[in-house]
Design a protein around this motif. Structure first.
Motif, PDB file in Angstrom:
ATOM      1  N   ARG A  32      11.261  -1.001   3.824  1.00 28.31           N
ATOM      2  CA  ARG A  32      10.506  -2.117   4.771  1.00 28.31           C
ATOM      3  C   ARG A  32      11.853  -2.370   6.158  1.00 28.31           C
ATOM      4  NH1 ARG A  32       6.130  -4.423   2.145  1.00 28.31           N
ATOM      5  NH2 ARG A  32       5.831  -3.061   0.938  1.00 28.31           N
ATOM      6  N   ARG A 342       0.023  -9.989  -8.367  1.00 22.64           N
ATOM      7  CA  ARG A 342       1.254 -10.326  -8.297  1.00 22.64           C
ATOM      8  C   ARG A 342       2.515 -10.053  -8.245  1.00 22.64           C
ATOM      9  NH1 ARG A 342      -1.344 -15.669 -12.485  1.00 22.64           N
ATOM     10  NH2 ARG A 342      -3.642 -15.572 -11.155  1.00 22.64           N
ATOM     11  N   ALA A 346       4.806  -4.815  -2.480  1.00 26.73           N
ATOM     12  CA  ALA A 346       3.980  -6.051  -1.675  1.00 26.73           C
ATOM     13  C   ALA A 346       4.394  -7.881  -1.878  1.00 26.73           C
ATOM     14  CB  ALA A 346       3.423  -5.310  -1.323  1.00 26.73           C
ATOM     15  N   PRO A 347       3.916  -8.321  -2.931  1.00 30.74           N
ATOM     16  CA  PRO A 347       3.613  -9.564  -3.008  1.00 30.74           C
ATOM     17  C   PRO A 347       5.475 -10.220  -3.305  1.00 30.74           C
ATOM     18  CG  PRO A 347       2.749  -8.745  -5.087  1.00 30.74           C
ATOM     19  CD  PRO A 347       2.985  -7.678  -3.593  1.00 30.74           C
ATOM     20  N   TYR A 349       8.035  -8.935  -1.953  1.00 31.86           N
ATOM     21  CA  TYR A 349       8.708  -8.341  -0.650  1.00 31.86           C
ATOM     22  C   TYR A 349       8.618  -9.771   0.111  1.00 31.86           C
ATOM     23  CZ  TYR A 349      10.274  -6.832   3.623  1.00 31.86           C
ATOM     24  OH  TYR A 349      11.363  -7.181   4.760  1.00 31.86           O
ATOM     25  N   ASP A 350       7.694 -10.414   0.486  1.00 32.12           N
ATOM     26  CA  ASP A 350       7.093 -11.618   1.065  1.00 32.12           C
ATOM     27  C   ASP A 350       7.302 -12.996   0.530  1.00 32.12           C
ATOM     28  OD1 ASP A 350       4.988 -10.547   1.869  1.00 32.12           O
ATOM     29  OD2 ASP A 350       3.620 -10.408   1.026  1.00 32.12           O
ATOM     30  N   LEU A 351       8.164 -12.582  -0.568  1.00 35.66           N
ATOM     31  CA  LEU A 351       8.759 -14.020  -1.087  1.00 35.66           C
ATOM     32  C   LEU A 351      10.232 -13.978  -0.495  1.00 35.66           C
ATOM     33  CD1 LEU A 351       7.389 -14.099  -5.118  1.00 35.66           C
ATOM     34  CD2 LEU A 351       6.905 -15.321  -2.891  1.00 35.66           C
TER      35      LEU A 351
END
Length: 352
Positions: A32, A342, A346-347, A349-351
């Motif tokens: 990323r 969940r 991807a989710p 990494y957002d956290l």
């Protein structure tokens, strides 16, 4: 704001949950666009094959806790690569805190403690001593997050629960599990340790076999050839399951194995948030797992969750899938969707 340059510090690259997450996080950050490096301090291992960029990897060859030469190499590496965040996994906490006195870095401690059902007996004093100097704590499940706040006296705004996440190699065209093989394959990816309680799994499968239901069990994970391993093999022999159970050892072709399997199982008596369970979901496997750690939340209504050490309940859960191909297909699909939504990269990494 200064750009993050992160070094993940891990004791070894053995096939374990903490080690897999260190590798996964390093790979994900680089993918990323956030520069990240991986450092194994004491030993290498099979997970080295999963490191996407070995140019961003260093092995310290640490011989003991006071290895001055290895520690000096770590500090030089931090300075040379201009690391500003040292992300210490599990037992790497002590060296990370010491490094803070020799380099301008922030220290994040990632607590992967797997015995979440036995936190009352966990030693607090040495951990509290070192966590006084960390800047942030990440816990692999909500019990550990609460424990950090209540027992380590860490401020609530300096600790959070970050789910583990799986990263399998690119999926191949998956074989049709439901038409090309008569005997379903159950896979259990867990090192042969007492906490994984393979004995209850074998006893449950003996009940399944007594009902005339065919299966194959693949046990994937490190075999330490210790008392636990020997007693497990003896139990398999005593229950006449030698022809049904295969020990595959440590494998790096996990994606291939999961694509060939039909059911994922974990029979642990304690867990944090098992990466194996998430890998089952990412591969579209229906699961039977014990209600420990974060397992019930991860599985939800998309699989079968049973009490730990309950042989009859585990056997009943496995029978539901072994005898019903359509149920396997439906819940495998549901669990896959749940993990993708969940607990995939991807989710998470957002956290971050």
């Amino acid at each position: 704001m200064k750009r993050l340059r992160v070094l993940h510090l891990i004791d070894s690259l053995a096939a374990g949950g903490a080690e897999r997450m260190a590798v996964n996080l390093c790979n994900l950050l680089n993918e990323r666009g956030t520069p990240a490096w991986l450092c194994a301090t004491r030993a290498e291992g099979p997970l080295l094959e999963m490191v996407a960029d070995t140019d961003r990897y260093i092995f310290l060859e640490k011989r003991n806790a006071l290895d001055f030469r290895a520690f000096t190499r770590l500090i030089r590496f931090i300075r040379r690569e201009r690391i500003n965040v040292l992300h210490a996994h599990s037992s790497s906490l002590a060296w990370a805190v010491m490094a803070k006195y020799f380099a301008d870095i922030k220290v994040v401690w990632h607590d992967h403690f797997g015995n979440s059902e036995f936190l009352d007996s966990r030693a607090r004093l040495p951990i509290r001593l070192f966590t006084r100097s960390v800047d942030y704590v990440i816990s692999v499940n909500e019990k550990l997050q609460r424990w950090a706040i209540e027992k380590l006296n860490i401020d609530e705004d300096k600790v959070s629960y970050l789910p583990n996440f799986p990263m399998l190699s690119p999926k191949q065209t998956r074989p049709d599990r439901h038409s090309k093989r008569d005997i379903p394959v159950i896979i259990c990816t867990a090192n042969l340790r007492a906490a994984k309680d393979h004995h209850t799994l074998i006893k449950a499968l003996a009940l399944v076999r007594n009902d005339g239901i065919p299966f194959k069990l693949w046990l994937v994970g490190a075999d330490f050839n210790d008392t636990y391993s020997r007693s497990l093999k003896q139990l398999i022999h005593e229950r006449n399951l030698s022809g049904d159970v295969e020990f595959l050892g440590v494998r790096t072709d996990i994606t291939d194995l999961l694509c060939q399997a039909d059911i994922g199982v974990l029979s642990s008596v304690t867990e944090g948030l098992p990466v194996s369970l998430l890998e089952y979901g990412l591969a579209g496997l229906p699961v039977v797992a014990t209600a420990v750690g974060q397992v019930p939340e991860v599985v939800g209504e998309c699989g079968v969750v049973v009490p730990p050490k309950d042989v009859e309940a585990l056997a009943a859960g496995l029978k539901k899938f072994l005898c019903d191909k359509e149920r396997r297909r439906q819940l495998g699909k549901k669990f896959n969707e749940r993990v993708e939504e969940r607990y995939s990269a991807a989710p998470v990494y957002d956290l971050l």
